[in-house]
Design a protein around this motif. Structure first.
Motif, short mmCIF file in Angstrom:
data_model
loop_
_atom_site.label_atom_id
_atom_site.label_comp_id
_atom_site.label_asym_id
_atom_site.label_seq_id
_atom_site.Cartn_x
_atom_site.Cartn_y
_atom_site.Cartn_z
N LYS A 145 0.95 -1.24 0.02
CA LYS A 145 -0.29 -0.07 0.04
C LYS A 145 1.31 1.40 0.06
O LYS A 145 0.61 2.31 -0.68
CB LYS A 145 -0.93 -0.08 0.78
CG LYS A 145 -1.73 -1.39 1.20
CD LYS A 145 -3.12 -0.87 0.11
CE LYS A 145 -3.84 -1.97 0.36
NZ LYS A 145 -5.33 -2.09 -0.81
N PHE A 146 1.98 1.02 0.42
CA PHE A 146 2.91 2.74 0.26
C PHE A 146 2.73 3.40 -0.71
O PHE A 146 2.95 4.36 -1.11
CB PHE A 146 4.52 2.16 0.72
CG PHE A 146 4.70 3.20 0.89
CD1 PHE A 146 5.24 4.19 2.47
CD2 PHE A 146 6.11 4.00 0.42
CE1 PHE A 146 5.80 4.73 2.78
CE2 PHE A 146 7.10 4.98 0.37
CZ PHE A 146 6.64 5.81 2.03
N ALA A 147 3.71 2.70 -2.30
CA ALA A 147 3.19 3.13 -3.17
C ALA A 147 2.54 2.26 -4.35
O ALA A 147 3.27 1.53 -4.78
CB ALA A 147 4.43 3.67 -3.51
N PRO A 148 1.71 2.04 -4.08
CA PRO A 148 0.76 0.86 -5.07
C PRO A 148 0.94 1.08 -6.24
O PRO A 148 1.02 2.85 -6.98
CB PRO A 148 -0.35 1.37 -4.37
CG PRO A 148 -1.17 2.78 -4.29
CD PRO A 148 0.18 3.02 -3.70
N THR A 149 1.05 0.76 -6.94
CA THR A 149 1.34 0.65 -8.98
C THR A 149 0.45 -0.77 -9.38
O THR A 149 0.11 -1.36 -9.16
CB THR A 149 2.50 0.31 -9.30
OG1 THR A 149 3.40 -0.69 -8.82
CG2 THR A 149 3.06 2.09 -8.80
N ASP A 150 -0.07 -0.33 -11.34
CA ASP A 150 -0.39 -1.40 -11.44
C ASP A 150 0.40 -2.71 -11.95
O ASP A 150 -0.20 -3.48 -11.38
CB ASP A 150 -1.68 -0.39 -13.09
CG ASP A 150 -1.88 -0.12 -12.99
OD1 ASP A 150 -2.82 0.27 -12.37
OD2 ASP A 150 -1.67 1.13 -14.02
N LEU A 151 1.59 -2.39 -12.02
CA LEU A 151 2.21 -4.43 -12.07
C LEU A 151 3.89 -3.42 -11.41
O LEU A 151 4.13 -2.51 -10.49
CB LEU A 151 3.25 -3.80 -13.63
CG LEU A 151 1.72 -3.81 -14.26
CD1 LEU A 151 2.19 -3.66 -15.91
CD2 LEU A 151 0.73 -5.36 -14.16
N GLN A 152 4.25 -4.92 -10.87
CA GLN A 152 5.68 -4.35 -10.13
C GLN A 152 6.36 -5.10 -10.70
O GLN A 152 6.58 -6.61 -11.05
CB GLN A 152 5.24 -5.34 -8.46
CG GLN A 152 4.25 -4.46 -7.88
CD GLN A 152 2.47 -4.71 -7.91
OE1 GLN A 152 2.24 -5.75 -8.63
NE2 GLN A 152 2.15 -3.81 -8.27
N LEU A 153 7.78 -5.08 -11.14
CA LEU A 153 9.02 -5.46 -11.90
C LEU A 153 9.92 -5.73 -10.43
O LEU A 153 10.29 -4.41 -10.49
CB LEU A 153 9.37 -4.71 -13.35
CG LEU A 153 10.79 -5.29 -13.79
CD1 LEU A 153 10.42 -6.90 -14.12
CD2 LEU A 153 10.59 -4.80 -14.92
N GLY A 154 10.58 -6.28 -10.15
CA GLY A 154 11.36 -6.37 -8.98
C GLY A 154 12.36 -6.32 -9.46
O GLY A 154 12.93 -6.97 -11.39
N VAL A 155 14.01 -6.54 -8.63
CA VAL A 155 15.20 -5.83 -9.04
C VAL A 155 15.86 -6.84 -7.36
O VAL A 155 15.48 -6.72 -6.87
CB VAL A 155 15.49 -4.10 -9.18
CG1 VAL A 155 16.75 -3.89 -9.35
CG2 VAL A 155 14.95 -3.52 -10.32
N HIS A 156 16.55 -7.54 -8.27
CA HIS A 156 17.46 -8.81 -7.45
C HIS A 156 17.89 -8.85 -7.90
O HIS A 156 18.77 -8.62 -9.23
CB HIS A 156 16.37 -9.68 -7.07
CG HIS A 156 16.14 -9.89 -5.40
ND1 HIS A 156 17.72 -9.88 -4.71
CD2 HIS A 156 15.42 -9.73 -3.87
CE1 HIS A 156 17.30 -10.08 -3.26
NE2 HIS A 156 16.54 -10.44 -2.98
N TRP A 157 18.99 -9.51 -6.78
CA TRP A 157 20.96 -10.18 -7.50
C TRP A 157 20.31 -11.78 -8.37
O TRP A 157 21.24 -12.06 -8.63
CB TRP A 157 21.42 -10.26 -6.09
CG TRP A 157 22.29 -9.41 -5.71
CD1 TRP A 157 22.35 -8.19 -6.50
CD2 TRP A 157 21.66 -9.28 -4.29
NE1 TRP A 157 22.61 -7.20 -4.94
CE2 TRP A 157 22.44 -7.37 -4.08
CE3 TRP A 157 21.32 -9.93 -2.96
CZ2 TRP A 157 22.16 -6.87 -2.80
CZ3 TRP A 157 21.35 -9.20 -1.66
CH2 TRP A 157 21.73 -7.60 -1.36
N PHE A 158 19.33 -12.74 -7.94
CA PHE A 158 18.85 -13.28 -9.05
C PHE A 158 17.52 -13.51 -9.57
O PHE A 158 16.66 -13.23 -8.45
CB PHE A 158 19.12 -14.87 -7.40
CG PHE A 158 18.94 -16.03 -8.99
CD1 PHE A 158 20.10 -16.39 -10.12
CD2 PHE A 158 18.39 -17.12 -8.54
CE1 PHE A 158 20.09 -17.58 -10.93
CE2 PHE A 158 17.62 -18.22 -9.06
CZ PHE A 158 18.31 -18.32 -9.84
N HIS A 159 17.18 -13.69 -10.82
CA HIS A 159 15.44 -13.95 -10.72
C HIS A 159 14.50 -14.73 -9.77
O HIS A 159 13.48 -14.24 -9.94
CB HIS A 159 15.52 -14.15 -12.32
CG HIS A 159 16.14 -15.24 -12.84
ND1 HIS A 159 15.28 -16.50 -12.02
CD2 HIS A 159 17.32 -15.80 -13.19
CE1 HIS A 159 15.93 -17.56 -12.67
NE2 HIS A 159 17.05 -17.16 -13.21
#
Length: 355
Positions: A145-159
């Motif tokens: 809920k902090f910064a809601p968006t339609d889609l989420q694309l994560g960023v990490h050191w592995f998929h």
């Protein structure tokens, strides 16, 4: 295409990621972008030229004290009325898409005005099945809920076989050896406490950066520096190791440069605890849960880590955003993960852990 780009300004990691995107976007004539930052006082931002005529708002941020999140003080000092006014007054019309890095004002404004939006952030990775530590119902609700968006694309050191891309890291390892100092960046700790921890280790040179330091000062084997992107990156390139909190971006830069890590996660922030969990699983860091001279001394004798090569050019991501088929994350992820190169030991750990 006209982008609105919202960036959480509380930590420098979000801004560092945005700088790489801003530099790439500035070279293109097919995409316009306006940047918005929230989470710190306007005069506390530095080295922001790449963002052009960016805007700032109060937003929402976390209050820390002595290396831990102070939840009560965070709630007490949150200016909710100002936040709601900023969201209501923010005009998001005219933008084709909001790209959001955990920034609440633009996220809620886009939601109210039905502007398409996507989160591209490390926080977005935690909406998927990735290693987590210390997360509570409140944390999960906050992430949602902090910064809601339609889609989420994560960023990490592995998929982790999820809609997650690798970080973009611009700096490459130097061919010459480091200068022998250790870089220390513990902005949530008191300067005096860090000084006390490092003081007995007189055989080791330390370069410490801290937001409470206004000018360079030497105290024997410890040099204290104000925050400066250029000076910090030079110290990072030439150091033999990094002592830092568990933020994602600095750890990513250290991993690409092959710098060994001693991580002190911020107590009360499950994201940093989760970062340490992942790095420990991959044997890529040592952990410091409290300021302890003996642990630092032991870590100084540890061997270097294998570097990880991450992509440095976000044009593939920008092209994907411009194409507009945001549901097709698989092609983007496949393209970017082909650019990542792990060391042999790290690759073996990934296979053995069956992420």
């Amino acid at each position: 295409m006209k982008l609105l780009y919202g960036v959480q300004g509380t930590g420098n990691g979000h801004i560092a990621r945005a700088r790489i995107m801003a530099a790439a976007l500035a070279k293109r004539s097919d995409v316009e972008v306006d940047f918005v930052f929230t989470g710190r006082e306007p005069d506390k931002y530095f080295d922001m030229d790449v963002f052009g005529d960016y805007r700032t708002f109060t937003g929402l941020s976390f209050i820390t004290k002595s290396g831990r999140v102070d939840r009560w003080q965070t709630i007490k000092e949150a200016n909710i009325s100002q936040f709601l006014k900023d969201v209501k007054r923010f005009d998001a019309s005219g933008y084709d898409l909001l790209v959001n890095d955990f920034e609440p004002v633009t996220a809620w404004a886009a939601k109210r005005q039905h502007i398409p939006s996507i989160s591209i952030s490390h926080q977005a990775a935690f909406s998927y099945d990735v290693p987590k530590s210390g997360d509570t119902i409140i944390d999960r609700l906050l992430m949602k809920k902090f910064a809601p968006t339609d889609l989420q694309l994560g960023v990490h050191w592995f998929h982790f076989n999820q809609p997650i891309i690798p970080p973009f890291v611009a700096d490459k390892p130097l061919s010459v050896p480091g200068k022998g100092h250790v870089l220390v960046y513990l902005p949530f700790e008191d300067v005096s406490d860090v000084q006390q921890m490092l003081e007995p280790l007189s055989d080791q040179q330390f370069q410490c950066f801290h937001p409470d330091i206004s000018e360079i000062k030497d105290t024997g084997h410890i040099q204290w520096n104000p925050t400066s992107k250029q000076h910090f990156q030079r110290a990072l390139q030439h150091c033999n190791g990094v002592i830092a909190n568990g933020g994602f971006e600095l750890s990513s830069e250290a991993l690409q440069l092959g710098k060994k890590l001693l991580i002190k996660p911020l107590h009360g922030q499950f994201e940093q605890l989760s970062n340490v969990l992942t790095l420990n699983k991959l044997d890529l860091c040592h952990t410091l849960f409290q300021l302890d001279t003996d642990i630092v001394e032991e870590w100084l004798e540890a061997v270097d880590i294998e570097a990880i090569q991450f992509p440095d050019n976000p044009d593939v991501l920008i092209d994907w955003l411009k194409k507009g088929d945001l549901q097709d994350t698989q092609s983007l992820c496949n393209s970017l993960w082909k650019e990542v190169r792990y060391g042999d030991k790290t690759q073996e750990r990934l296979l053995s852990l069956a992420f």
